[in-house]
Scaffold this active site. Structure first.
Site, PDB file in Angstrom:
ATOM      1  N   ASP A  16       0.852  -1.195   0.000  1.00 48.27           N
ATOM      2  CA  ASP A  16       0.000   0.000   0.000  1.00 48.27           C
ATOM      3  C   ASP A  16       0.888   1.246   0.000  1.00 48.27           C
ATOM      4  OD1 ASP A  16      -1.731   2.057   0.593  1.00 48.27           O
ATOM      5  OD2 ASP A  16      -2.647   1.047   2.316  1.00 48.27           O
ATOM      6  N   ILE A  17       0.766   2.055  -1.030  1.00 47.69           N
ATOM      7  CA  ILE A  17       1.637   3.235  -1.165  1.00 47.69           C
ATOM      8  C   ILE A  17       1.396   4.250  -0.042  1.00 47.69           C
ATOM      9  CG2 ILE A  17       0.165   4.659  -2.668  1.00 47.69           C
ATOM     10  CD1 ILE A  17       2.767   5.149  -4.360  1.00 47.69           C
ATOM     11  N   GLY A  38      -9.725   4.407  -6.361  1.00 47.79           N
ATOM     12  CA  GLY A  38      -8.425   3.747  -6.436  1.00 47.79           C
ATOM     13  C   GLY A  38      -7.385   4.359  -5.515  1.00 47.79           C
ATOM     14  N   VAL A  39      -6.194   4.493  -6.035  1.00 52.83           N
ATOM     15  CA  VAL A  39      -5.075   4.964  -5.225  1.00 52.83           C
ATOM     16  C   VAL A  39      -5.281   6.428  -4.814  1.00 52.83           C
ATOM     17  CG1 VAL A  39      -3.537   5.660  -7.142  1.00 52.83           C
ATOM     18  CG2 VAL A  39      -2.563   4.799  -5.017  1.00 52.83           C
ATOM     19  N   ASP A  40      -5.933   7.199  -5.662  1.00 53.03           N
ATOM     20  CA  ASP A  40      -6.235   8.614  -5.383  1.00 53.03           C
ATOM     21  C   ASP A  40      -7.085   8.719  -4.103  1.00 53.03           C
ATOM     22  OD1 ASP A  40      -6.481  11.336  -5.757  1.00 53.03           O
ATOM     23  OD2 ASP A  40      -7.774  11.210  -7.518  1.00 53.03           O
ATOM     24  N   SER A 130      -2.213   4.741 -14.293  1.00 58.88           N
ATOM     25  CA  SER A 130      -3.117   4.459 -15.436  1.00 58.88           C
ATOM     26  C   SER A 130      -3.546   3.002 -15.619  1.00 58.88           C
ATOM     27  CB  SER A 130      -2.515   4.920 -16.781  1.00 58.88           C
ATOM     28  OG  SER A 130      -2.625   6.317 -16.924  1.00 58.88           O
ATOM     29  N   GLY A 132      -5.228   1.072 -13.572  1.00 62.14           N
ATOM     30  CA  GLY A 132      -6.443   0.684 -12.855  1.00 62.14           C
ATOM     31  C   GLY A 132      -7.657   1.053 -13.689  1.00 62.14           C
ATOM     32  N   VAL A 133      -8.409   2.014 -13.187  1.00 53.10           N
ATOM     33  CA  VAL A 133      -9.625   2.478 -13.863  1.00 53.10           C
ATOM     34  C   VAL A 133      -9.323   2.988 -15.285  1.00 53.10           C
ATOM     35  CG1 VAL A 133     -11.468   4.224 -13.725  1.00 53.10           C
ATOM     36  CG2 VAL A 133     -10.726   3.051 -11.670  1.00 53.10           C
TER      37      VAL A 133
END
Ligand code: ADP
Length: 184
Positions: A16-17, A38-40, A130, A132-133
Protein backbone atom coordinates in the site's frame (compact mmCIF):
# COMPACT_ATOMS: atom_id res chain seq x y z
CA UNK A 1 13.78 -6.67 -6.74
CA UNK A 2 16.23 -3.78 -6.50
CA UNK A 3 18.76 -2.51 -9.00
CA UNK A 4 21.35 0.23 -8.99
CA UNK A 5 21.33 2.83 -11.77
CA UNK A 6 24.08 5.43 -11.95
CA UNK A 7 24.42 5.58 -8.14
CA UNK A 8 20.63 5.64 -7.64
CA UNK A 9 18.32 2.73 -6.79
CA UNK A 10 15.15 1.44 -8.42
CA UNK A 11 13.15 -1.05 -6.38
CA UNK A 12 9.92 -2.98 -7.02
CA UNK A 13 7.73 -3.68 -3.99
CA UNK A 14 4.24 -4.97 -3.26
CA UNK A 15 1.97 -3.09 -0.88
CA UNK A 16 0.00 0.00 0.00
CA UNK A 17 1.64 3.24 -1.17
CA UNK A 18 -0.07 5.23 1.61
CA UNK A 19 2.17 3.39 4.11
CA UNK A 20 5.41 4.32 2.36
CA UNK A 21 7.95 6.44 4.22
CA UNK A 22 9.76 7.89 1.19
CA UNK A 23 10.12 11.70 1.03
CA UNK A 24 7.30 11.74 -1.53
CA UNK A 25 4.62 9.46 -2.89
CA UNK A 26 3.03 9.94 -6.28
CA UNK A 27 -0.74 10.07 -6.72
CA UNK A 28 -2.44 8.86 -9.90
CA UNK A 29 -4.78 11.84 -9.70
CA UNK A 30 -7.65 13.12 -11.82
CA UNK A 31 -7.46 16.50 -13.54
CA UNK A 32 -9.79 18.23 -11.09
CA UNK A 33 -7.42 17.31 -8.22
CA UNK A 34 -10.57 16.71 -6.15
CA UNK A 35 -9.79 13.05 -5.45
CA UNK A 36 -11.26 9.96 -7.06
CA UNK A 37 -11.30 6.21 -6.56
CA UNK A 38 -8.43 3.75 -6.44
CA UNK A 39 -5.07 4.96 -5.23
CA UNK A 40 -6.24 8.61 -5.38
CA UNK A 41 -9.03 7.94 -2.88
CA UNK A 42 -6.71 5.92 -0.64
CA UNK A 43 -4.11 8.73 -0.56
CA UNK A 44 -6.72 11.39 0.24
CA UNK A 45 -8.23 9.24 3.01
CA UNK A 46 -4.84 8.58 4.57
CA UNK A 47 -3.59 12.17 4.24
CA UNK A 48 -6.77 13.74 5.66
CA UNK A 49 -8.92 16.68 4.56
CA UNK A 50 -6.08 19.21 4.48
CA UNK A 51 -4.75 17.52 1.35
CA UNK A 52 -7.99 18.26 -0.50
CA UNK A 53 -7.87 21.86 0.71
CA UNK A 54 -4.34 22.30 -0.66
CA UNK A 55 -5.31 20.60 -3.94
CA UNK A 56 -8.18 23.07 -4.35
CA UNK A 57 -5.77 25.93 -3.71
CA UNK A 58 -3.27 24.60 -6.28
CA UNK A 59 -6.06 24.29 -8.81
CA UNK A 60 -7.27 27.83 -8.17
CA UNK A 61 -3.92 29.63 -7.87
CA UNK A 62 -1.31 27.64 -9.81
CA UNK A 63 -3.58 26.19 -12.50
CA UNK A 64 -5.84 29.26 -12.61
CA UNK A 65 -8.92 27.06 -12.34
CA UNK A 66 -7.93 24.77 -15.23
CA UNK A 67 -7.64 20.99 -14.97
CA UNK A 68 -4.18 19.52 -14.39
CA UNK A 69 -3.31 18.32 -17.91
CA UNK A 70 -2.58 14.66 -18.59
CA UNK A 71 1.13 13.92 -18.14
CA UNK A 72 1.78 16.98 -15.95
CA UNK A 73 2.55 17.00 -12.22
CA UNK A 74 2.05 19.26 -9.18
CA UNK A 75 3.27 18.97 -5.58
CA UNK A 76 1.52 19.32 -2.21
CA UNK A 77 2.22 18.42 1.40
CA UNK A 78 1.57 14.92 2.74
CA UNK A 79 -0.28 15.95 5.95
CA UNK A 80 -1.14 12.75 7.90
CA UNK A 81 0.98 10.57 5.62
CA UNK A 82 4.47 9.47 6.62
CA UNK A 83 5.67 11.07 3.37
CA UNK A 84 6.25 14.79 3.55
CA UNK A 85 5.08 15.40 -0.02
CA UNK A 86 2.54 14.12 -2.52
CA UNK A 87 3.19 14.58 -6.22
CA UNK A 88 -0.05 14.46 -8.20
CA UNK A 89 0.09 13.45 -11.85
CA UNK A 90 -2.70 12.62 -14.28
CA UNK A 91 -2.22 9.45 -16.28
CA UNK A 92 -3.68 8.93 -19.75
CA UNK A 93 -6.89 6.95 -20.19
CA UNK A 94 -6.15 3.97 -22.48
CA UNK A 95 -8.12 4.32 -25.72
CA UNK A 96 -6.29 1.65 -27.71
CA UNK A 97 -2.85 3.23 -27.96
CA UNK A 98 -3.24 5.63 -30.91
CA UNK A 99 -3.89 8.73 -28.78
CA UNK A 100 -0.38 9.40 -27.46
CA UNK A 101 -1.03 7.19 -24.44
CA UNK A 102 2.58 5.91 -24.34
CA UNK A 103 4.15 9.36 -24.53
CA UNK A 104 1.74 10.78 -21.95
CA UNK A 105 2.44 7.95 -19.50
CA UNK A 106 6.20 8.51 -19.89
CA UNK A 107 5.58 12.23 -19.26
CA UNK A 108 3.89 11.37 -15.93
CA UNK A 109 7.00 9.61 -14.66
CA UNK A 110 9.48 12.15 -16.03
CA UNK A 111 7.57 15.24 -14.87
CA UNK A 112 7.01 13.73 -11.40
CA UNK A 113 10.72 12.94 -11.04
CA UNK A 114 11.77 16.37 -12.30
CA UNK A 115 9.39 18.06 -9.86
CA UNK A 116 10.70 15.85 -7.04
CA UNK A 117 14.32 16.73 -7.84
CA UNK A 118 13.45 20.44 -7.98
CA UNK A 119 12.00 20.11 -4.47
CA UNK A 120 15.08 18.37 -3.06
CA UNK A 121 13.23 15.07 -2.70
CA UNK A 122 15.63 12.11 -2.52
CA UNK A 123 13.22 9.19 -2.32
CA UNK A 124 9.92 8.67 -4.08
CA UNK A 125 7.32 5.92 -4.51
CA UNK A 126 5.10 5.52 -7.57
CA UNK A 127 1.91 3.50 -7.98
CA UNK A 128 1.32 1.88 -11.36
CA UNK A 129 -0.17 4.97 -13.03
CA UNK A 130 -3.12 4.46 -15.44
CA UNK A 131 -3.35 0.67 -15.07
CA UNK A 132 -6.44 0.68 -12.85
CA UNK A 133 -9.62 2.48 -13.86
CA UNK A 134 -7.76 4.06 -16.83
CA UNK A 135 -7.22 0.52 -18.30
CA UNK A 136 -3.65 0.96 -19.63
CA UNK A 137 -2.30 -2.60 -20.21
CA UNK A 138 0.08 -3.40 -17.36
CA UNK A 139 2.77 -5.09 -19.48
CA UNK A 140 3.17 -2.05 -21.69
CA UNK A 141 2.77 0.39 -18.79
CA UNK A 142 5.50 -1.39 -16.84
CA UNK A 143 7.95 -1.11 -19.75
CA UNK A 144 7.21 2.60 -20.15
CA UNK A 145 7.40 3.30 -16.41
CA UNK A 146 10.72 1.51 -15.92
CA UNK A 147 12.27 2.93 -19.08
CA UNK A 148 11.29 6.48 -18.11
CA UNK A 149 12.61 6.08 -14.57
CA UNK A 150 15.88 4.57 -15.82
CA UNK A 151 16.34 7.34 -18.38
CA UNK A 152 15.89 9.96 -15.67
CA UNK A 153 18.22 8.22 -13.19
CA UNK A 154 20.87 7.88 -15.86
CA UNK A 155 20.99 11.65 -16.17
CA UNK A 156 22.32 12.29 -12.66
CA UNK A 157 22.21 11.71 -8.91
CA UNK A 158 18.68 11.58 -7.59
CA UNK A 159 18.28 8.94 -4.87
CA UNK A 160 15.83 6.09 -4.47
CA UNK A 161 12.80 5.28 -6.61
CA UNK A 162 10.26 2.64 -5.60
CA UNK A 163 7.48 1.21 -7.76
CA UNK A 164 4.79 0.21 -5.26
CA UNK A 165 2.67 -2.47 -6.91
CA UNK A 166 -0.68 -3.39 -5.45
CA UNK A 167 -0.95 -7.05 -6.48
CA UNK A 168 1.27 -10.07 -7.03
CA UNK A 169 0.19 -10.10 -10.68
CA UNK A 170 1.29 -6.50 -11.26
CA UNK A 171 4.51 -7.13 -9.36
CA UNK A 172 5.25 -10.14 -11.61
CA UNK A 173 4.68 -8.07 -14.74
CA UNK A 174 6.93 -5.25 -13.54
CA UNK A 175 9.56 -7.79 -12.52
CA UNK A 176 9.59 -9.38 -16.01
CA UNK A 177 9.89 -5.95 -17.60
CA UNK A 178 12.73 -4.94 -15.30
CA UNK A 179 14.59 -8.19 -16.00
CA UNK A 180 14.23 -7.53 -19.72
CA UNK A 181 15.38 -3.94 -19.33
CA UNK A 182 18.57 -4.82 -17.43
CA UNK A 183 19.48 -7.41 -20.07
CA UNK A 184 19.26 -4.87 -22.89
P1 ADP B 1 -5.70 5.09 -12.76
O1 ADP B 1 -6.99 5.88 -12.79
O2 ADP B 1 -4.49 5.95 -13.07
O3 ADP B 1 -5.78 3.85 -13.58
P2 ADP B 1 -6.14 3.63 -10.25
O4 ADP B 1 -6.09 4.19 -8.87
O5 ADP B 1 -7.45 3.13 -10.75
O6 ADP B 1 -5.50 4.74 -11.21
O7 ADP B 1 -5.09 2.45 -10.37
C1 ADP B 1 -3.71 2.62 -10.49
C2 ADP B 1 -3.01 1.47 -9.78
O8 ADP B 1 -2.96 1.74 -8.38
C3 ADP B 1 -3.71 0.11 -9.92
O9 ADP B 1 -2.72 -0.86 -10.19
C4 ADP B 1 -4.30 -0.11 -8.53
O10 ADP B 1 -4.39 -1.48 -8.22
C5 ADP B 1 -3.26 0.56 -7.68
N1 ADP B 1 -3.65 0.93 -6.30
C6 ADP B 1 -4.87 1.13 -5.77
N2 ADP B 1 -4.78 1.44 -4.46
C7 ADP B 1 -3.44 1.43 -4.16
C8 ADP B 1 -2.67 1.65 -2.97
N3 ADP B 1 -3.25 1.96 -1.81
N4 ADP B 1 -1.31 1.54 -3.05
C9 ADP B 1 -0.69 1.23 -4.22
N5 ADP B 1 -1.36 1.02 -5.36
C10 ADP B 1 -2.71 1.11 -5.34
Amino acid sequence: MKISINGNTLELKIGDITKQTTDAIVNAAIGTLLGGGGVDGAIHRAAGPELLEECKKVRRDLLEGELLATGKAVITGGYNLASKHVIHTVGPVWHGGANQEEKLLADCYRNSLQLAAANNIKSISFPSISTGVYRFPVELASEIALRSIREFLNEGRFGDVTMMLFSDIDFGKFQSSLEKLVQQ
